[in-house]
Enzyme design. Structure first.
Site, mmCIF file in Angstrom:
data_model
loop_
_atom_site.group_PDB
_atom_site.id
_atom_site.type_symbol
_atom_site.label_atom_id
_atom_site.label_comp_id
_atom_site.label_asym_id
_atom_site.label_seq_id
_atom_site.Cartn_x
_atom_site.Cartn_y
_atom_site.Cartn_z
ATOM 1 N N HIS A 207 32.608 28.277 34.005
ATOM 2 C CA HIS A 207 33.781 27.418 33.855
ATOM 3 C C HIS A 207 34.797 28.184 33.001
ATOM 4 C CE1 HIS A 207 32.092 26.732 29.899
ATOM 5 N NE2 HIS A 207 30.988 26.245 30.438
ATOM 6 N N GLY B 286 35.510 28.168 29.998
ATOM 7 C CA GLY B 286 34.979 28.697 28.733
ATOM 8 C C GLY B 286 34.439 30.112 28.936
ATOM 9 N N HIS B 287 33.596 30.278 29.965
ATOM 10 C CA HIS B 287 33.060 31.622 30.250
ATOM 11 C C HIS B 287 34.202 32.584 30.602
ATOM 12 C CE1 HIS B 287 29.562 29.021 31.597
ATOM 13 N NE2 HIS B 287 28.953 29.841 30.752
ATOM 14 N N ILE C 38 36.578 26.223 24.606
ATOM 15 C CA ILE C 38 37.628 25.785 25.538
ATOM 16 C C ILE C 38 37.337 24.320 25.893
ATOM 17 C CG2 ILE C 38 38.759 26.227 27.766
ATOM 18 C CD1 ILE C 38 39.105 28.518 25.734
#
Ligand code: PAF
Length: 279
Positions: free
Chosen positions: A34, A36-37, A176
């Site tokens: 997502h 964040g990654h 995030i």
């Protein structure tokens, strides 16, 4: 972007890069990617010449009653997402490549694995330390980047790197969040529609607690109030206000504070944290 599932292939590639004096940034993941990654991948590209992302759902960090068997496997979607990022190689090893001698390991997590997630997920951080050590052995990164959302994991990995005297530099990427404040997580997809609407209450309550502490509120009673507010919606596993470097109780000498929390919403476990300077 190459995809490589064989240790020797990636070892050869990285040694070619290093032979040319290039640096390598590494983002280990378990897939289910997502934003964040992807923010970690973008950061990786800013700090090194080459970017390696691994996707490996590590069996040794799941306890028997956890979601290893149902953990989202989204490899083809993950690869499609990564195509849009400056990634040189995606490493997708099999369990045999990572653990050729079986699942037992001498690499254990250190003292920072005690309590919090380590208290309720026995063996989890030993599994994380084991797989990250092994991935570092294969990828030999110059720098590796982990998300701040798994804050205790980040500290456990830094401690493991120090204990094993590894030369890799560990960096972290900010949490995030969705527009409503919910920290992005692969496990958010387990939430029902109704649970998804409630989930942002977690970050909302942690933010209130932060403000209370910064305005000089008593930490113990403010934490108790937040715990009570959270319990209206969630089953609270832990809520702790700690020194962000040591994960011990805060003192007057604490420079950075962390509020760490794990809750259950139905059967889905959510974690979140906030880090801030002591006012
Ligand atoms: O944070 C994760 O996704 C995993 O714990 C990690 C670091 C990739 C190890 O399996």
């Amino acid at each position: 972007m190459q995809v490589c599932s064989n240790n020797q292939q990636i070892i050869d590639l990285i040694s070619q890069w290093k032979g040319k004096g290039e640096t390598v940034a590494f983002v280990p993941t378990m897939g289910g990617l997502h934003d964040g990654h992807l923010s970690l991948v973008s950061k990786a590209a800013q700090v090194a010449d080459r970017v390696v992302v691994s996707i490996f759902i590590n069996p040794t960090q799941f306890s028997q009653n956890e979601d290893f068997d149902n953990y989202p496997e989204t490899l083809s979607d993950d690869l499609t997402l990564l195509e849009n990022y400056p990634v040189d190689v995606v490493f997708t090893p099999t369990a045999e490549q990572i653990y050729p001698k079986g699942l037992s390991s001498d690499v254990k997590a250190g003292s920072l694995a005690q309590g919090l997630c380590g208290g309720t997920r026995p063996g989890h951080f030993d599994g994380v330390a084991q797989v990250v050590y092994r991935l570092f052995e294969i990828v030999t990164p110059t720098v590796a980047i982990f998300g701040q959302k798994d804050y205790q994991q980040l500290l456990v990995i830094k401690q493991m790197v120090e204990a094993q005297v590894l030369s890799v530099k560990i960096l972290s990427g900010a949490i995030i969040r969705e527009n409503d404040g919910l920290a992005m997580s692969t496990r958010n997809q387990y939430l029902t529609k109704a649970q998804r609407q409630l989930a942002p209450e977690l970050y909302k309550q942690l933010s209130v607690l932060k403000q209370q502490i910064l305005s000089g509120g008593d930490v113990i009673s403010s934490t108790k109030h937040t715990q009570e507010a959270l319990e209206k919606h969630f089953k609270v596993e832990y809520l702790s206000v700690l020194d962000a470097n040591t994960l011990k109780s805060i003192t007057d000498n604490t420079a950075k504070i962390t509020i760490l929390c794990a809750v259950f919403l139905g059967s889905t476990r959510l974690i979140d944290n906030i880090i801030f300077n002591q006012g």
